[in-house]
Design a protein around this motif. Sequence first.
Motif, mmCIF file in Angstrom:
data_model
loop_
_atom_site.group_PDB
_atom_site.id
_atom_site.type_symbol
_atom_site.label_atom_id
_atom_site.label_comp_id
_atom_site.label_asym_id
_atom_site.label_seq_id
_atom_site.Cartn_x
_atom_site.Cartn_y
_atom_site.Cartn_z
ATOM 1 N N HIS A 125 13.677 8.798 -4.010
ATOM 2 C CA HIS A 125 13.218 9.494 -2.807
ATOM 3 C C HIS A 125 11.703 9.440 -2.678
ATOM 4 N N SER A 126 10.987 9.670 -3.774
ATOM 5 C CA SER A 126 9.527 9.601 -3.623
ATOM 6 C C SER A 126 9.073 8.164 -3.383
ATOM 7 N N TYR A 127 9.749 7.239 -4.020
ATOM 8 C CA TYR A 127 9.389 5.825 -3.849
ATOM 9 C C TYR A 127 9.578 5.399 -2.388
ATOM 10 N N ALA A 128 10.752 5.747 -1.845
ATOM 11 C CA ALA A 128 11.041 5.364 -0.460
ATOM 12 C C ALA A 128 10.089 6.074 0.509
ATOM 13 N N ALA A 129 9.645 7.289 0.123
ATOM 14 C CA ALA A 129 8.736 8.019 1.002
ATOM 15 C C ALA A 129 7.348 7.383 1.000
ATOM 16 N N VAL A 130 6.961 6.805 -0.126
ATOM 17 C CA VAL A 130 5.626 6.232 -0.240
ATOM 18 C C VAL A 130 5.602 4.792 0.271
#
Length: 303
Positions: A125-130
């Motif tokens: 989730h953080s990866y896809a958000a960044v």
Amino acid sequence: MENVRRIKACLNMRLGHSRVSPFKASVTACFFMFLLCPGQLSTQLGTTANIKHIVVGRCYNYITLVNPSLRLDCEEIWRQFEEAVVGQSSCNVTVEHYRYMFYAMSQSWPCDRFLFWSKTRTLMHSYAAVVRHFWTLEDTLAGYMFNDLIWCGQEKDSGFDFSSCPEWSACRNHPVYSLWRLASQNFAEMACGNITVLLNGSIVNAFGRKSMFGSVELDSLNPHRVNYVNIKVVTNLEGPFIETCSEGSIVDLIQILQSRGFRWTCTDKDQTLMILQCIQNPQHSSCQTCANSLSHRKGLTIK
Ligand SMILES: *[C@@H]1O[C@H](CO)[C@@H](O)[C@H](O)[C@H]1NC(C)=O
Ligand SMILES: *[C@@H]1O[C@H](CO)[C@@H](O)[C@H](O)[C@H]1NC(C)=O
Ligand SMILES: *[C@@H]1O[C@H](CO)[C@@H](O)[C@H](O)[C@H]1NC(C)=O
């Protein structure tokens, strides 16, 4: 030991390099995409309350705000969903039951953006958000509408069972599992260009043949559509450090990919992922600045 790791991490960050092994080969693409954490469904909870409002509301949200170019009929999708689930014994809903619903929600995707993952949900989730261009199953209409929900019907009854649903593992044709299975399969079949697979190197069998990625998605990838399968193995900062590109089940994944004619790369030192982990845990020793790490070097004993 910890110091060694810190220095290694530091050096890797400084050099900014990843260990990448490009290979051209035949492939069996194994993706790991575990859609839902199975743990989430292992409770005996019944169908999520207000499921109709949630599902239809999410659908309108999606076609109105998230992806306004889609011309789909949310009421019809709901009708197909109900048709698939209601009136069936709760362990008897197959992938086939959802076929019509998925026809009503077909979507196409831009290439080079597909992100598959297994056992790395939070980091994903953080990866896809960044890295904003990634698309995961949760970004598809089906994934968006049904994420985190539970449902089951009951035989000879026209409604959902709100009091209890079987555990996912308790039946072969679980209504929730079957939907995710078909959603994953469709998503993987559509995958094109470079795709990314995010795997968890802190567990045994980072590439699990029983995971959604290993059992459904990998087999649905088309080597003629997929240019590269870029595998990223990521461990918890604090370990354990179990699998890498050259150790454990990832090696099996790479072999499958090769045998099916996929080109692939694999890195277990992705800088962006490490920085993301460090943002969430800046105090961790492997996140200290290089200057800090290296100043401790004098006292280092290598065991
Ligand atoms: C499961 O579905 C099949 C075909 O749809 C049907 O023949 C069978 O009776 C069902 N079993 C149960 C336990 O509902
Ligand atoms: C790896 O899996 C473990 C166990 O499921 C989990 O606690 C951990 O957060 C995962 N690590 C990453 C980097 O996703
Ligand atoms: C696809 O991946 C390969 C190998 O990592 C890389 O060389 C290439 O530039 C990538 N192409 C795109 C469009 O991202």
